[in-house]
Design a protein around this motif. Structure first.
Motif, PDB file in Angstrom:
ATOM      1  N   GLU A   4      -3.949   7.903   1.184  1.00 58.61           N
ATOM      2  CA  GLU A   4      -3.585   6.667   0.488  1.00 58.61           C
ATOM      3  C   GLU A   4      -3.501   6.928  -1.009  1.00 58.61           C
ATOM      4  OE1 GLU A   4      -4.508   1.925  -0.023  1.00 58.61           O
ATOM      5  OE2 GLU A   4      -5.849   3.111   1.246  1.00 58.61           O
ATOM      6  N   GLU A   5      -2.440   6.417  -1.627  1.00 58.55           N
ATOM      7  CA  GLU A   5      -2.184   6.618  -3.048  1.00 58.55           C
ATOM      8  C   GLU A   5      -2.051   5.307  -3.807  1.00 58.55           C
ATOM      9  OE1 GLU A   5      -2.428   9.377  -4.474  1.00 58.55           O
ATOM     10  OE2 GLU A   5      -1.782  10.998  -3.154  1.00 58.55           O
ATOM     11  N   THR A   6      -2.450   4.189  -3.196  1.00 57.62           N
ATOM     12  CA  THR A   6      -2.269   2.875  -3.809  1.00 57.62           C
ATOM     13  C   THR A   6      -2.942   2.786  -5.179  1.00 57.62           C
ATOM     14  OG1 THR A   6      -2.218   1.951  -1.577  1.00 57.62           O
ATOM     15  CG2 THR A   6      -2.482   0.392  -3.392  1.00 57.62           C
ATOM     16  N   TYR A  63       1.249   5.416   0.754  1.00 53.40           N
ATOM     17  CA  TYR A  63       0.680   6.577   1.428  1.00 53.40           C
ATOM     18  C   TYR A  63       1.583   7.784   1.238  1.00 53.40           C
ATOM     19  CZ  TYR A  63      -3.088   4.194   3.840  1.00 53.40           C
ATOM     20  OH  TYR A  63      -4.250   3.514   4.124  1.00 53.40           O
ATOM     21  N   ARG A  95      -4.927   1.694   9.297  1.00 48.84           N
ATOM     22  CA  ARG A  95      -5.694   2.945   9.344  1.00 48.84           C
ATOM     23  C   ARG A  95      -5.792   3.481  10.769  1.00 48.84           C
ATOM     24  NH1 ARG A  95      -8.094   0.266   5.022  1.00 48.84           N
ATOM     25  NH2 ARG A  95      -9.709  -0.731   6.253  1.00 48.84           N
ATOM     26  N   VAL A 152       0.874  -1.168   0.000  1.00 41.13           N
ATOM     27  CA  VAL A 152       0.000   0.000   0.000  1.00 41.13           C
ATOM     28  C   VAL A 152       0.913   1.220   0.000  1.00 41.13           C
ATOM     29  CG1 VAL A 152      -1.984  -1.097   1.099  1.00 41.13           C
ATOM     30  CG2 VAL A 152      -0.234  -0.007   2.510  1.00 41.13           C
ATOM     31  N   ARG A 204      -5.220  -4.085   7.159  1.00 45.99           N
ATOM     32  CA  ARG A 204      -5.399  -2.691   6.726  1.00 45.99           C
ATOM     33  C   ARG A 204      -6.240  -1.861   7.691  1.00 45.99           C
ATOM     34  NH1 ARG A 204      -4.790  -3.768   0.332  1.00 45.99           N
ATOM     35  NH2 ARG A 204      -2.704  -4.628   0.614  1.00 45.99           N
TER      36      ARG A 204
END
Length: 152
Positions: free
Chosen positions: A139-141, A73, A127, A71, A123
């Motif tokens: 989040e930039e996944t 971020y 968070r 993931v 996950r």
């Protein structure tokens, strides 16, 4: 004018190139350049308004890796001693950091991009950790710039 040009080999049949352009009159010129490139058969993805691309990806182009359960971020770390240590200490050994990019831009906060290996069932815990940490995070996944230049 080309202001930036980033490339790294990753595939024998395709090249993904990150190019920065300075255009004379803004959107109309930008769109004209995009149309001209597409007319020549080039695939173009306009990342003009993409914060991840502007803040981090442009400095990291070419670092693709196949990382299970990664993931991504984007953070703002406070520019004060101990901010990174606090992040690492509170995170502990729960997740592996698979990517980390920090950029100080002369403000009260530093820009950080971090990839972490976090299984799907972990996950919610991630968070919670981020909420308790209190650093602004996004989040930039699913960001296409990540898929183009960093993800395997």
């Amino acid at each position: 004018a080309i202001t930036e040009f980033n490339y790294r080999y990753s595939d024998p049949t395709t090249a993904d190139i990150f190019v920065g352009l300075k255009v004379a009159t803004g959107a109309a010129d930008r769109l004209a350049v995009i149309d001209a490139l597409r007319a020549q058969g080039y695939a173009v993805t306009d990342l003009t308004d993409n914060e991840l691309a502007k803040l981090h990806i442009r400095y990291m182009v070419g670092g693709r890796a196949r990382v299970a359960d990664e993931v991504l971020y984007r953070f703002e770390f406070p520019e004060r001693p101990g901010a990174l240590l606090r992040f690492l200490t509170q995170m502990g050994e729960r997740w592996n950091i698979s990517l980390f990019h920090y950029r100080n831009h002369g403000a009260a906060d530093g820009r950080v991009l971090a990839g972490m290996q976090v299984a799907a069932d972990q996950r919610p815990a991630l968070r919670r950790f981020l909420a308790e940490l209190g650093y602004p995070a996004c989040e930039e996944t699913a960001n296409p710039a990540y898929a183009f230049y960093l993800a395997g």
